[in-house]
Write a protein that holds these residues in place. Structure first.
Motif, PDB file in Angstrom:
ATOM      1  N   ALA A   1       0.821  -1.215   0.000  1.00 38.64           N
ATOM      2  CA  ALA A   1       0.000   0.000   0.000  1.00 38.64           C
ATOM      3  C   ALA A   1       0.853   1.261   0.000  1.00 38.64           C
ATOM      4  CB  ALA A   1      -0.931   0.000   1.212  1.00 38.64           C
ATOM      5  N   GLY A   2       2.177   1.092  -0.082  1.00 38.37           N
ATOM      6  CA  GLY A   2       3.074   2.242  -0.141  1.00 38.37           C
ATOM      7  C   GLY A   2       3.356   2.895   1.196  1.00 38.37           C
ATOM      8  N   ASN A   3       3.177   2.135   2.297  1.00 38.71           N
ATOM      9  CA  ASN A   3       3.353   2.697   3.632  1.00 38.71           C
ATOM     10  C   ASN A   3       4.681   2.302   4.255  1.00 38.71           C
ATOM     11  OD1 ASN A   3       0.721   3.709   3.492  1.00 38.71           O
ATOM     12  ND2 ASN A   3      -0.146   1.874   4.437  1.00 38.71           N
ATOM     13  N   PRO A   4       5.252   3.148   5.108  1.00 40.38           N
ATOM     14  CA  PRO A   4       6.471   2.789   5.820  1.00 40.38           C
ATOM     15  C   PRO A   4       6.178   1.828   6.967  1.00 40.38           C
ATOM     16  CG  PRO A   4       5.736   4.956   6.518  1.00 40.38           C
ATOM     17  CD  PRO A   4       4.823   4.534   5.396  1.00 40.38           C
ATOM     18  N   TRP A   5       7.231   1.221   7.476  1.00 36.63           N
ATOM     19  CA  TRP A   5       7.131   0.310   8.625  1.00 36.63           C
ATOM     20  C   TRP A   5       6.456   1.045   9.796  1.00 36.63           C
ATOM     21  CZ3 TRP A   5       8.563  -4.794   9.181  1.00 36.63           C
ATOM     22  CH2 TRP A   5       8.546  -5.301  10.489  1.00 36.63           C
TER      23      TRP A   5
END
Length: 314
Positions: A51-55
């Motif tokens: 989804a293109g999200n960071p950790w």
């Protein structure tokens, strides 16, 4: 809610257990507060990556399915982890890839086909106010979640997301080997613990050479395994800190692997601890499913975790 957040979904049907989870709540076990976070770190991390999200971004953990969400706006999302028969407007929803959902469309999770927990991540992430540094939902402790009080989703809830949740996200592929086959019997890597030498030789042989089955007494706190009876010359200990994946052996000789919502201390002898990725795999095992335990070393465990983190980071 603030200028950076909007309503992304309305809960039409809540199902048995859907919880908001970020990476977990750390630095508070001295207060008796447990970790929380995603039971399957692997599936949660890949949903966010796709989804293109960071950790660390908050995603929805859906256990057993039975959940129906109605999109309140156009959204970009990804679902990873278990196959819960997810559909979008009645058509099968692709798993382990980026998907666009339009305003008014229904996203439905049925029942487990393979695995137990699916992870729904939205571009930009779900939004809630942190409690003790995390939005992770721990129902038993009444902490975190969308309402800050540890509540699972209920019919009619409205779920906040970042205002840019409909942004376009570049398609990404999951590397070969990173998409588990939950239908196959699991082999779980275990780091032998401080009391391992106090178990009988027959018990140690059985622990690592005989099959185990997941008992129906399993939740986010822990999973009981049934199989050969393990014996230990230590009946009980002074309670000590319990880490993720700790495998306690109570007097009945049937191990209990402790997961994210575990108690913070315990006094049963421990065979060892599952590695983080092994604990994640166990969290996807259905009651009755067979598995095996395999001893490993800290070096191998750390190398496997680093490979996973590098793959997710891209």
């Amino acid at each position: 809610m603030n200028q950076y957040t909007v309503i992304g979904f309305r809960v039409e049907r809540a199902g048995p257990l859907a919880l908001l989870q970020d990476a977990g709540r750390f630095g508070v076990r001295r207060l008796g507060v447990t970790q929380g976070g995603p039971a399957d770190l692997h599936g949660w991390a890949w949903a966010n990556r796709l989804a293109g999200n960071p950790w660390g971004t908050a995603a929805l953990e859906i256990t057993f399915g039975g959940l129906t969400l109605v999109a309140e706006r156009d959204l970009t999302l990804a679902v990873a982890g278990a196959d819960l028969g997810a559909t979008l407007e009645g058509s099968p929803l692709p798993l382990w890839e980026t998907v666009t959902v339009r305003e008014g469309q229904r996203l439905t999770f049925g029942s487990p086909r393979h695995g137990l927990r699916a992870y729904l991540a939205v571009a930009g992430g779900f939004h809630a106010e942190p409690v003790l540094g995390s939005v992770s939902c721990v129902v038993r402790e009444g902490l975190g979640g969308f309402d800050g009080r540890g509540s699972k989703l209920a019919d009619g809830d409205r779920l906040a997301v970042r205002a840019d949740a409909g942004r376009r996200v570049a398609k990404q592929e999951v590397p070969e080997g990173e998409r588990p086959d939950y239908a196959e019997p699991a082999t779980l890597a275990l780091l032998p613990g401080a009391q391992v030498a106090d178990f009988s030789g027959d018990s140690l042989f059985a622990a690592f050479n005989r099959p185990w089955r997941v008992d129906d007494r399993a939740d986010r706190m822990g999973v009981r395994l049934t199989g050969p009876r393990l014996t230990c010359r230590i009946g009980s200990l002074i309670s000590e800190g319990i880490g993720l994946g700790a495998v306690q052996v109570p007097p009945d000789g049937q191990p209990i692997a402790l997961l994210n919502d575990r108690q913070t201390i315990g006094g049963y002898p421990r065979l060892g601890a599952l590695t983080p990725l092994a604990a994640s795999r166990l969290a996807q095992c259905l009651p009755g499913q067979a598995l095996r335990l395999r001893p490993t070393t800290p070096e191998r465990s750390l190398a496997a975790l680093r490979r996973f983190r590098d793959a997710v980071a891209g």
